[in-house]
Design an enzyme around this catalytic site. Structure first.
Site, PDB file in Angstrom:
ATOM      1  N   GLU A  50       0.818  -1.215   0.000  1.00  0.00           N
ATOM      2  CA  GLU A  50       0.000   0.000   0.000  1.00  0.00           C
ATOM      3  C   GLU A  50       0.854   1.269   0.000  1.00  0.00           C
ATOM      4  O   GLU A  50       0.445   2.302  -0.507  1.00  0.00           O
ATOM      5  CB  GLU A  50      -0.944   0.004   1.205  1.00  0.00           C
ATOM      6  CG  GLU A  50      -1.901   1.192   1.208  1.00  0.00           C
ATOM      7  CD  GLU A  50      -3.212   0.919   1.911  1.00  0.00           C
ATOM      8  OE1 GLU A  50      -3.738  -0.215   1.795  1.00  0.00           O
ATOM      9  OE2 GLU A  50      -3.730   1.841   2.565  1.00  0.00           O
ATOM     10  N   ASP A  95      -3.079  -3.035   2.594  1.00  0.00           N
ATOM     11  CA  ASP A  95      -3.696  -3.250   3.909  1.00  0.00           C
ATOM     12  C   ASP A  95      -4.981  -4.071   3.767  1.00  0.00           C
ATOM     13  O   ASP A  95      -5.733  -3.909   2.808  1.00  0.00           O
ATOM     14  CB  ASP A  95      -4.054  -1.903   4.573  1.00  0.00           C
ATOM     15  CG  ASP A  95      -2.805  -1.065   4.861  1.00  0.00           C
ATOM     16  OD1 ASP A  95      -1.693  -1.595   4.653  1.00  0.00           O
ATOM     17  OD2 ASP A  95      -2.959   0.084   5.271  1.00  0.00           O
ATOM     18  N   TYR A 109       4.793   5.511  12.402  1.00  0.00           N
ATOM     19  CA  TYR A 109       3.700   5.885  11.497  1.00  0.00           C
ATOM     20  C   TYR A 109       2.584   6.621  12.242  1.00  0.00           C
ATOM     21  O   TYR A 109       2.022   6.076  13.199  1.00  0.00           O
ATOM     22  CB  TYR A 109       3.153   4.616  10.847  1.00  0.00           C
ATOM     23  CG  TYR A 109       2.199   4.873   9.721  1.00  0.00           C
ATOM     24  CD1 TYR A 109       2.678   5.314   8.494  1.00  0.00           C
ATOM     25  CD2 TYR A 109       0.838   4.684   9.882  1.00  0.00           C
ATOM     26  CE1 TYR A 109       1.809   5.560   7.457  1.00  0.00           C
ATOM     27  CE2 TYR A 109      -0.034   4.921   8.842  1.00  0.00           C
ATOM     28  CZ  TYR A 109       0.460   5.363   7.625  1.00  0.00           C
ATOM     29  OH  TYR A 109      -0.398   5.613   6.602  1.00  0.00           O
TER      30      TYR A 109
END
Length: 683
Positions: A9, A107, A315
């Site tokens: 992704e 994901d 993240y």
DNA sequence: GCAAGGTC
């Protein structure tokens, strides 16, 4: 030999996939890193997407509504801000050209299915048998390895569901937005208006609060205080110490007011723990940055993204409030210790016998909560430095022991009346020491007294107070509320709020809803009420689940939405002009109000009345002029770059109106309208 | 000129 392209992704995930799946070599193409894993019978190229590479667009031309013909097009073709996608797009195309089979390793959610499937479908369009789906719920090596060993077939259910959601959002959002704008257009005005599945309910929540506040009528109540030289004590009365009847308040006050002494009749001590905070998810970080530094949620999000890109934090777009040991507590603490400013705190945490953190309830399948990597920061801006420090201190704090606090309530009796003085103190700071200067607790001590002590009273106060209107939403509170209502996602909530500002539906922080914002809600309430309710999101979610399960088809759901909208929008169109007329009135009033700056000093000096300075736009430029023109020729120039907004402030130096200049890339600023104002001498 | 969703 078979060549398989595996799509991650985002770039970071592509790298994790490669690391988990075996020996790889890297191959950079068009500035994008790919990972190649070779076995005897198969070559796997792992290539990254960057989120959505394709976006839904209208096929036909024009701005008519309703519009239902849509297709997926490369995202950079229609959005300048998505230029960075181009190289990833080109790289994916290059890799996919070589492919015999495909693995969607995005994901494991609806969006991931759509992101991967769109790339495969629009760049190659292979038979579905040649597409596999890799399903993993964390990015750990073992999870990824297991997912790779158990690849599943093309996930048609999830892909269809995801594409359907995008389509419905487009149908509702674009069409109703156009209907609103067209209604205004019919009345010869032009204004960008918008609404949608998330914007609508968000504005409604804010508008309801605004209405409540505007309709609020304060009630009087009274409170009585006993004044001691070192503290005040409040009369205990009813459930919340407020006296609602004036005569009654006066009666009590008269009874006690001449008393010179009081007795301590009770001391109630309560020891309690104040638990350390939980790890930050994006919303949590946005809230705390807002309350500590007054940085907006959107700004915090972009700062966090920068910190992440500089490898300083993990993240940031995560829902998780958990920090599993897998992230390597000791390693991170060790690195932080080598930063001068964190050495002592890191040592303090590392001294603990066993390391464990607090955990919040929210989890995220793809990412842990936000934590610092320990890498040394350099070249950070002031705000980036602040947010980084907050993240580091929070990381320390979640390892801390609960602080010990003590509350004390002392009762003082006069005649038959009890007065209470309260204090709260910290006995053991524990995690407070790890989170300074961000600990916000009250510290108020009372003198040490005992039951039976007789004290001198300085006097009594009878205070007339008013009930307060409900609190407005701040930017961070509304982001929290959206999270609670399941509206939008971690990545979009801050920008939804921002969009409402840009549409002039809301202003200020705490948030005021403008008359235009209220008028939009009124209009939708009358004609498309579905778009104001969070239930629309829930309905969508249920429909997507049944598409996923094969109980309903994508085509069926889309067709139904189309019919519903056709009906609603048809009716809307019939009354377009009338609907628009009401909106136009508020738009005009709001524009006038936003352009109005304040009284004209020139007029005041000349003894002319009612001169009002306002922003005047002509031929693409704008300046400040007086409403008494041509009698008053007072004007001021305005900056060429940035959007000029009125404020209700006056210049502290000369008293003229202050304007706020909003700039996109540079810092926004406030200034006096008068270029010759002495406040600008050192500019 | 319009949505909501993903990401550098």
């Amino acid at each position: 030999m078979e060549t398989t392209v595996m799509i991650g992704e985002k770039p970071k995930v592509a790298s994790k996939l490669a690391n988990a799946l075996g020996n790889y070599s890297t191959k950079t193409n068009r500035g994008v890193k790919n990972y190649v894993i070779e076995t005897d019978e198969r070559r796997i190229i792992i290539a990254p997407a960057v989120g959505h590479i394709f976006n839904l667009e209208q096929i036909s031309e024009g701005w008519d509504y309703p519009v239902f013909d849509v297709e997926w097009r490369p995202i950079f073709e229609t959005s300048d801000s998505s230029d960075y996608v181009k190289k990833y797009y080109n790289n994916l195309r290059d890799q996919i050209e070589k492919a015999d089979t495909y693995i969607n390793a995005c994901d494991f959610d609806l969006e991931g299915s759509v992101i991967g499937a769109n790339i495969i479908k629009h760049m190659a369009d292979p038979d579905e048998e040649r597409i596999e789906r890799m399903k993993f719920s964390t990015l750990t090596q073992s999870d990824l390895q297991e997912a790779f060993d158990n690849l599943e077939g093309f996930d048609k259910g999830m892909t269809d569901a995801g594409i359907t959601r995008h389509t419905l959002d487009f149908y509702y959002g674009v069409n109703v937005s156009r209907a609103l704008m067209q209604a205004v257009r019919e009345n010869n005005r032009y204004k960008t208006l918008s609404t949608g599945r998330v914007q609508g309910p968000t504005l409604k929540i804010l508008a309801d609060k605004e209405r409540e506040i505007r309709a609020f009528e304060p009630d009087d109540y009274w409170e009585i205080f006993l004044k001691h030289s070192e503290f005040d004590a409040k009369l205990s009365y009813g459930s919340d110490d407020r006296i609602w009847d004036e005569d009654e308040a006066n009666g009590i006050f008269l009874t006690v007011k001449d008393e010179g002494r009081t007795e301590v009749t009770d001391i109630d001590i309560n020891n309690y723990s104040h638990n350390p905070p939980i790890p930050f998810n994006l919303t949590g970080l946005q809230s705390e940055a807002s309350s500590q530094f007054n940085i907006s949620p959107k700004k915090t999000q972009s700062i966090a993204q920068t910190l992440y890109e500089n490898s300083l934090i993990s993240y940031p777009r995560t829902e998780s409030q958990k920090l599993p040991p897998k992230i390597g507590y000791k390693d991170i603490l060790g690195k932080l210790k080598s930063q001068d400013s964190y050495e002592d705190l890191a040592k303090k945490v590392m001294k603990k016998d066993s390391l464990s953190t607090t955990q919040g309830k929210k989890k995220d399948d793809a990412h842990p909560a936000i934590y610092p990597t320990g890498e040394h920061p350099s070249g950070l801006s002031k705000q980036e430095r602040k947010v980084y420090d907050l993240i580091v201190k929070r990381f320390f704090a979640v390892f801390g022991k609960a602080a010990k606090r003590r509350s004390l309530t002392m009762t003082l009796t006069v005649e038959d009346y009890d007065f209470q003085a309260k204090s709260k103190i910290t006995v053991e700071r524990n995690w407070f020491d790890l989170y300074d200067p961000y600990v916000k607790v009250s510290e108020a001590a009372l003198p040490e007294l005992e039951v039976g002590d007789i004290l001198d009273v300085e006097g009594f106060d009878l205070e007339d107070k008013e009930t307060q209107p409900p609190q407005r939403y701040s930017q961070s509170r509304i982001v929290n509320k959206l999270e609670k209502e399941n509206l939008g996602t971690k990545a979009t909530r801050a920008s939804t709020i921002d969009r409402l500002y840009n549409r002039n539906y809301i202003e200020g922080d705490p948030i005021n809803v403008t008359d235009l914002g209220l008028a939009i809600v009124d209009t939708l309430e009358d004609h498309i009420p579905d778009l104001l309710s969070p239930d629309l999101t829930r309905e969508f979610e249920e429909k997507m689940e049944s598409i996923r399960q094969g109980e309903e088809t994508s085509e069926g759901v889309i067709e139904k939405a189309r019919e519903d909208l056709d009906k609603m929008l048809g009716k809307f169109k019939d009354q377009e002009k009338e609907i628009g007329a009401e909106l136009v009135n508020t738009i005009d009033d709001e524009r006038k109000r936003r352009r109005k700056l304040g009284p004209c000093h020139e007029c005041e000096e000349q003894g002319r009345e009612d001169g009002m300075l306002r922003i005047i736009k002509s031929k693409g430029s704008s300046f400040v002029g007086c409403s008494n023109y041509p009698d008053c020729e007072n004007t001021y120039p305005l900056p060429n770059t940035g959007k000029v907004n009125s404020t209700d402030q006056e210049c502290s130096t000369c008293g003229k109106p202050v304007i706020y200049v909003e700039r996109k890339k540079k810092k926004s600023y406030s200034m006096c309208v008068d270029p010759d104002c002495p406040s600008k001498d050192d500019w």
